[in-house]
Design a protein around this motif. Structure first.
Motif, mmCIF file in Angstrom:
data_model
loop_
_atom_site.group_PDB
_atom_site.id
_atom_site.type_symbol
_atom_site.label_atom_id
_atom_site.label_comp_id
_atom_site.label_asym_id
_atom_site.label_seq_id
_atom_site.Cartn_x
_atom_site.Cartn_y
_atom_site.Cartn_z
ATOM 1 N N ALA A 728 0.830 -1.212 0.000
ATOM 2 C CA ALA A 728 0.000 0.000 0.000
ATOM 3 C C ALA A 728 0.862 1.259 0.000
ATOM 4 C CB ALA A 728 -0.930 -0.012 1.205
ATOM 5 N N LEU A 729 1.908 1.281 0.852
ATOM 6 C CA LEU A 729 2.789 2.447 0.890
ATOM 7 C C LEU A 729 3.524 2.616 -0.442
ATOM 8 C CD1 LEU A 729 4.325 2.098 4.472
ATOM 9 C CD2 LEU A 729 2.658 3.792 3.709
ATOM 10 N N GLY A 730 3.989 1.508 -1.004
ATOM 11 C CA GLY A 730 4.688 1.580 -2.288
ATOM 12 C C GLY A 730 3.792 2.095 -3.389
ATOM 13 N N TYR A 731 2.537 1.647 -3.388
ATOM 14 C CA TYR A 731 1.589 2.125 -4.395
ATOM 15 C C TYR A 731 1.349 3.627 -4.235
ATOM 16 C CZ TYR A 731 -2.454 2.011 -7.508
ATOM 17 O OH TYR A 731 -3.322 2.225 -8.553
ATOM 18 N N GLY A 732 1.250 4.063 -2.970
ATOM 19 C CA GLY A 732 1.053 5.491 -2.732
ATOM 20 C C GLY A 732 2.239 6.320 -3.197
ATOM 21 N N ILE A 733 3.470 5.851 -2.910
ATOM 22 C CA ILE A 733 4.666 6.570 -3.369
ATOM 23 C C ILE A 733 4.727 6.570 -4.891
ATOM 24 C CG2 ILE A 733 7.184 6.597 -3.332
ATOM 25 C CD1 ILE A 733 7.059 5.358 -0.546
ATOM 26 N N ALA A 734 4.369 5.427 -5.509
ATOM 27 C CA ALA A 734 4.358 5.351 -6.975
ATOM 28 C C ALA A 734 3.356 6.334 -7.566
ATOM 29 C CB ALA A 734 4.029 3.925 -7.424
ATOM 30 N N ALA A 735 2.187 6.469 -6.920
ATOM 31 C CA ALA A 735 1.186 7.431 -7.408
ATOM 32 C C ALA A 735 1.725 8.847 -7.325
ATOM 33 C CB ALA A 735 -0.103 7.292 -6.595
ATOM 34 N N LEU A 736 2.420 9.165 -6.230
ATOM 35 C CA LEU A 736 3.000 10.498 -6.087
ATOM 36 C C LEU A 736 4.059 10.741 -7.157
ATOM 37 C CD1 LEU A 736 3.345 13.131 -4.443
ATOM 38 C CD2 LEU A 736 4.993 11.915 -3.012
ATOM 39 N N MET A 737 4.906 9.739 -7.414
ATOM 40 C CA MET A 737 5.956 9.884 -8.421
ATOM 41 C C MET A 737 5.352 10.009 -9.816
ATOM 42 S SD MET A 737 8.610 7.084 -6.836
ATOM 43 C CE MET A 737 9.924 7.314 -8.013
ATOM 44 N N ALA A 738 4.306 9.223 -10.105
ATOM 45 C CA ALA A 738 3.675 9.301 -11.424
ATOM 46 C C ALA A 738 3.113 10.692 -11.671
ATOM 47 C CB ALA A 738 2.570 8.255 -11.530
ATOM 48 N N ASP A 739 2.530 11.281 -10.642
ATOM 49 C CA ASP A 739 1.963 12.619 -10.790
ATOM 50 C C ASP A 739 3.056 13.666 -10.958
ATOM 51 O OD1 ASP A 739 -0.376 14.537 -10.549
ATOM 52 O OD2 ASP A 739 0.870 15.224 -8.880
ATOM 53 N N ARG A 740 4.118 13.573 -10.148
ATOM 54 C CA ARG A 740 5.176 14.580 -10.188
ATOM 55 C C ARG A 740 6.054 14.451 -11.428
ATOM 56 N NH1 ARG A 740 2.264 16.485 -7.171
ATOM 57 N NH2 ARG A 740 2.605 17.217 -5.040
ATOM 58 N N PHE A 741 6.216 13.237 -11.964
ATOM 59 C CA PHE A 741 7.099 13.033 -13.103
ATOM 60 C C PHE A 741 6.413 13.304 -14.435
ATOM 61 C CE2 PHE A 741 9.957 9.746 -10.764
ATOM 62 C CZ PHE A 741 10.406 10.762 -9.945
ATOM 63 N N SER A 742 5.095 13.396 -14.451
ATOM 64 C CA SER A 742 4.386 13.640 -15.706
ATOM 65 C C SER A 742 4.601 15.086 -16.151
ATOM 66 C CB SER A 742 2.896 13.361 -15.523
ATOM 67 O OG SER A 742 2.684 12.000 -15.205
ATOM 68 N N SER A 743 4.643 15.271 -17.455
ATOM 69 C CA SER A 743 4.869 16.602 -18.021
ATOM 70 C C SER A 743 3.866 16.822 -19.138
ATOM 71 C CB SER A 743 6.295 16.723 -18.555
ATOM 72 O OG SER A 743 6.466 15.891 -19.696
ATOM 73 N N GLU A 744 4.015 17.954 -19.859
ATOM 74 C CA GLU A 744 3.112 18.227 -20.967
ATOM 75 C C GLU A 744 3.358 17.289 -22.137
ATOM 76 O OE1 GLU A 744 3.953 21.795 -23.389
ATOM 77 O OE2 GLU A 744 5.487 22.241 -21.896
ATOM 78 N N PHE A 745 4.498 16.608 -22.169
ATOM 79 C CA PHE A 745 4.807 15.700 -23.267
ATOM 80 C C PHE A 745 4.316 14.283 -23.009
ATOM 81 C CE2 PHE A 745 8.025 19.037 -23.577
ATOM 82 C CZ PHE A 745 7.824 19.433 -24.890
ATOM 83 N N TYR A 746 4.295 13.871 -21.772
ATOM 84 C CA TYR A 746 3.853 12.516 -21.476
ATOM 85 C C TYR A 746 3.266 12.462 -20.073
ATOM 86 C CZ TYR A 746 8.327 12.363 -19.007
ATOM 87 O OH TYR A 746 9.379 12.648 -18.171
ATOM 88 N N THR A 747 2.431 11.476 -19.862
ATOM 89 C CA THR A 747 1.844 11.203 -18.560
ATOM 90 C C THR A 747 2.209 9.775 -18.179
ATOM 91 O OG1 THR A 747 -0.020 12.689 -18.977
ATOM 92 C CG2 THR A 747 -0.295 11.044 -17.246
ATOM 93 N N LEU A 748 2.843 9.616 -17.040
ATOM 94 C CA LEU A 748 3.171 8.269 -16.590
ATOM 95 C C LEU A 748 1.913 7.624 -16.031
ATOM 96 C CD1 LEU A 748 6.625 8.427 -14.762
ATOM 97 C CD2 LEU A 748 6.082 7.310 -16.909
ATOM 98 N N PRO A 749 1.409 6.574 -16.670
ATOM 99 C CA PRO A 749 0.242 5.893 -16.100
ATOM 100 C C PRO A 749 0.638 5.140 -14.837
ATOM 101 C CG PRO A 749 1.060 4.679 -17.999
ATOM 102 C CD PRO A 749 1.869 5.951 -17.923
ATOM 103 N N LEU A 750 -0.256 5.117 -13.874
ATOM 104 C CA LEU A 750 0.009 4.407 -12.623
ATOM 105 C C LEU A 750 -0.321 2.932 -12.836
ATOM 106 C CD1 LEU A 750 0.853 4.438 -9.696
ATOM 107 C CD2 LEU A 750 -1.483 5.066 -9.078
ATOM 108 N N VAL A 751 0.700 2.175 -13.228
ATOM 109 C CA VAL A 751 0.546 0.746 -13.487
ATOM 110 C C VAL A 751 1.528 -0.007 -12.598
ATOM 111 C CG1 VAL A 751 0.641 -1.087 -15.218
ATOM 112 C CG2 VAL A 751 -0.085 1.212 -15.883
ATOM 113 N N VAL A 752 1.011 -0.840 -11.709
ATOM 114 C CA VAL A 752 1.856 -1.692 -10.867
ATOM 115 C C VAL A 752 1.340 -3.115 -11.004
ATOM 116 C CG1 VAL A 752 2.843 -2.062 -8.583
ATOM 117 C CG2 VAL A 752 2.142 0.231 -9.262
#
Length: 792
Positions: A728-752
């Motif tokens: 659960a904690l890892g999924y939450g950190i991954a969600a935070l990273m996916a949101d912060r790493f996304s830019s106008e060129f690409y969006t990191l989908p939250l896939v685990v």
């Protein structure tokens, strides 16, 4: 004789404590070092790339503004240069073309950029890696970008053919170069650089003018600004001047594809420095707290004697804080050393990927200081509670043994007795249930180790999701042919008649500037035919069709514009229509690449008030007809580019595999270090607390393994209980990273994927088992007589 300095009693005790606890000190220092190393690595990489980029741009005079037109008179360059705030202008000819390379059946693409007749360019200067500049009057001599030359094995003197303006020309490589304009070199429509299939070619201006019928004209301009110039006003003035000549809208560096991708990467590295290191530092504080609390509990009598001998509360407090500081010093030294090496090596890897001529690696002192301060802060946070407890102990209370714990037989004990578990298992369960706070903190430590592995491995799953969406669900063609300008739909039938073609679909890709209130975003219109099968709009993972009226926006584009379905946007079709048009938002869809507005072909043509046209054709091929198709495309005069989806996918997979292998290895080591640190320290503390109990069991006749199981089983139980929380904690950190790493060129989908959770748990549990087995050896070597004589 000069007397030798004498160490104080507390100093001697401190050194003895370090020697006695050396294994636990190293385990804690390893976790702390991981946090410091990740922080330093992220800051070091981003700082090195930023410094190298700034130096490269400054040295080679990288332009600040970029503009394109269909055909503008060369004399207009003087008017561009006269715009207030403009320092210099270079007007060029730039086109995408197809290449026919020796030994390669499939066509390659290239961007041709003209060179000034009077010598090297003043802006976006080239860094020659080999060879020389083309000689004046030699129209067949060219310079190619160094990555393409390396991928193809080209050296000065080698030759290849190109389709220039509909005519096949033989070109001779006379040099290889790098350019700040092409740090990230990507072909039209591609998702990843492919140096074997896409090139940048610089040729003399007269040769480019003749090849593309651009004598006395230009279609591309790069502009350098004076210091302090207002970029927005300069861009507005450029657009006004170029508007009559098919301008597509000037823009700054933020929209220049190479700079934008590099800037996004640097920002991602900086974000990483503020997400992962705090997890390591939190675990360090937890481990230091565990060890220091146990030390204080075991040294109650010594603390009482020290206070009775006259040591103040402050001296005792300082002693234990200093012990934590020394542990932190070991971890900080380890982290700074490893982090510095990793930062240099990873920065070098990034510099090679982004085609820098040199890497300027100079770690700022603030990064070193931040790493050290973070390490000391984590250790201090963990030690403060135990140190304050030691300082507050009255001498009389400290010298008396602690009150033994009071246990009562409750409902849980009766339930355990009814289950009739082995006695050793009963001891494990009772230990966990009677000290829930200690068990809970241990579970949290194991969970954080698993979380690090889950969150770091999610990148691979996310990129796999992008690949599936881009290459399997959305873009299902084998080749996408693009044209320099929009052509009548009759060209689809001509493409369908080429050898080897199974399907052919026409589409339109066009730049658009969308406005909603005061918000403006640049996007791409993608117009699809009815029943489009080779290029599809996706609603999640399901294909969907855009409505005949209005446009469907990607969700992140709509969020940046602050628009909802049913509202109307102002759309500027730069280079195609002078007056803005109203565009109704018909719906929203999730998307992972780019900012896109989906429309139907008929709706787009109505928007422009023109007959049906297309800008690209997607095709599928028969396996036995590929070679004939590629030969025909190389000779087709109207084709400006050919995107080979299979080649682009291989380039994507190759790049991701290389980078992910390195990063995955680093984070597996880091996640394992956390599990080892938590398990080893927990087992050592339990052994010190329960040594008499375990020795008593040996005396009563239990085997070594049965006695060891009391310790090993509890560690394994807590580690197993921690896994769901870690997921659960890892999924939450991954969600935070996916949101912060996304830019106008690409969006990191939250896939685990489930395999990621399983892998993280296997690594965490394996590291826990390995570390607790090291402690188990101490049980086998217990001196039963000596242990039974101790107070505890």
């Amino acid at each position: 004789m000069i007397p030798r300095p004498q160490l104080r009693a507390l100093d001697l005790k401190l050194l003895r404590d370090l020697r006695r606890l050396w294994a636990q000190v190293l385990a804690i220092a390893a976790v702390l070092g991981c946090g410091v190393a990740v922080l330093l690595m992220s800051l070091g990489m981003s700082d090195a790339l930023d410094r190298s980029r700034a130096a490269y741009y400054e040295r080679e005079a990288f332009a600040q503004v970029f503009a394109r037109a269909t055909r503008a008179p060369l004399g207009l360059a003087g008017e561009l240069r006269a715009i207030p705030g403009v320092r210099d202008v270079e007007a060029r000819v730039s086109r995408f073309v197809l290449l026919d390379l020796p030994g390669r059946v499939r066509p390659a693409t290239a961007q041709v950029v003209s060179l000034p007749d009077a010598g090297p360019p003043r802006l976006n200067r080239l860094v020659l890696r080999s060879g020389r500049w083309p000689e004046p009057g030699r129209w067949d001599e060219v310079i190619v970008d160094a990555p393409f030359a390396a991928a193809q094995g080209y050296r000065p003197g080698d030759r290849f053919a190109a389709n220039l303006g509909g005519a096949r020309r033989e070109l001779t490589v006379v040099g290889t170069a790098l350019s700040p304009e092409f740090v990230y070199t990507i072909g039209p429509g591609a998702m990843m650089p492919d140096p074997s299939g896409h090139a940048v070619i610089w040729m003399p201006r007269r040769a480019a003018e003749a090849a593309f019928d651009m004598t006395g004209a230009f279609d591309d301009a790069v502009i350098a600004l004076r210091r302090g110039a207002d970029e927005a006003s300069v861009i507005a003035a450029i657009d006004r001047l170029l508007a009559p000549y098919g301008a597509t809208g000037a823009h700054g560096r933020d929209r220049q594809i190479s700079h934008a991708f590099l800037d996004s990467e640097i920002e991602t590295l900086r974000v990483m420095a503020w997400i992962l290191p705090p997890v390591f530092l939190l675990i360090t504080a937890f481990l230091v707290n565990m060890v220091m609390a146990r030390i204080v509990a075991l040294e109650r009598a010594e603390i009482g004697l020290l206070k009775a001998a006259g040591y103040s509360n402050g001296a005792v407090l300082s002693h234990y804080l200093l012990l934590a500081g020394l542990i932190a010093s070991v971890g900080i030294a380890l982290g700074l050393t490893v982090g510095g090496v990793l930062a240099r090596e990873m920065a070098g890897l990034y510099a090679r990927f982004y085609n820098f001529p040199e890497l300027i690696f100079s770690m700022s002192w603030t990064a070193w200081a931040l790493g050290a301060l973070a390490g000391f802060a984590a250790a201090g946070l963990g030690a403060t509670r135990a140190a304050l407890g030691a300082a507050r102990l009255p001498p009389a209370v400290a010298m008396a043994p602690p009150s033994p714990p009071r246990f009562a037989r409750g409902a849980v004990d009766r339930l355990l007795s009814a289950v009739r578990l082995p006695q050793t298992d009963m001891m494990i369960l009772r230990s966990v249930l009677r000290w829930p706070l200690r068990a809970g903190t241990a579970v949290l430590g194991y969970a954080l180790g698993t979380a690090i592995l889950v969150s770091s491995s999610f990148f691979s799953d996310s990129l796999d999701g992008i690949m599936e969406r881009a290459f399997d669900l959305s873009n299902r063609a084998d080749v996408v042919l693009s044209f320099p300008r929009d052509l009548p739909v009759d060209v689809i039938a001509a493409v369908r008649d080429l050898p080897g073609v199974l399907q052919a679909e026409g589409h339109v890709y066009a730049a658009v500037r969308l406005s909603h209130g005061h918000l403006t975003e640049d996007a791409t219109i993608q117009a699809l035919p009815p029943g489009s099968d080779l290029t599809r709009m996706l609603d999640g993972t399901r294909p969907a069709a855009p409505p005949d009226a209005g446009a469907v926006l990607t969700d992140r584009l709509a969020a940046r514009l602050g628009v909802r379905p049913g509202e109307v946007l102002r759309a500027e079709l730069v280079g195609l229509r002078r007056d803005p048009v109203a565009l109704r938002v018909a719906g929203l869809v999730p998307e992972v690449m780019g900012a896109t507005a989906y429309m139907t072909l008929s709706g787009y043509d109505r928007l422009l008030g023109r007959p049906p046209k297309i800008s690209s054709v997607a095709v599928t091929l028969r396996a036995d007809g590929e070679a004939a198709f590629h030969r025909a495309v190389k000779a087709a005069p109207a084709v400006g580019g050919a995107l080979l989806l299979a080649d682009n996918r291989r380039a994507f997979e190759s790049t991701i595999a290389q980078n992910m292998t390195v990063m995955a290895t680093v984070y597996v080591v880091l996640g394992s270090a956390i599990a080892i640190g938590v398990a080893y320290n927990g087992a050592r503390i339990q052994l010190s607390e329960r040594a008499r109990e375990l020795a008593s069991l040996r005396i009563l006749g239990l085997t070594r393994w049965e006695v060891s199981w009391v310790l090993v089983g509890e560690v394994l139980l807590l580690a197993l209980l921690a896994q769901p929380l870690g997921w659960a904690l890892g999924y939450g950190i991954a969600a935070l990273m996916a949101d912060r790493f996304s830019s106008e060129f690409y969006t990191l989908p939250l896939v685990v994927e489930p395999a990621t959770f399983a892998f993280a748990s296997l690594v965490s549990l394996g590291a826990s088992v390995a570390s607790v087995m090291l402690v188990r050896r101490r049980i086998d070597r217990l001196d039963l007589v000596a242990v039974m004589k101790t107070r505890e």
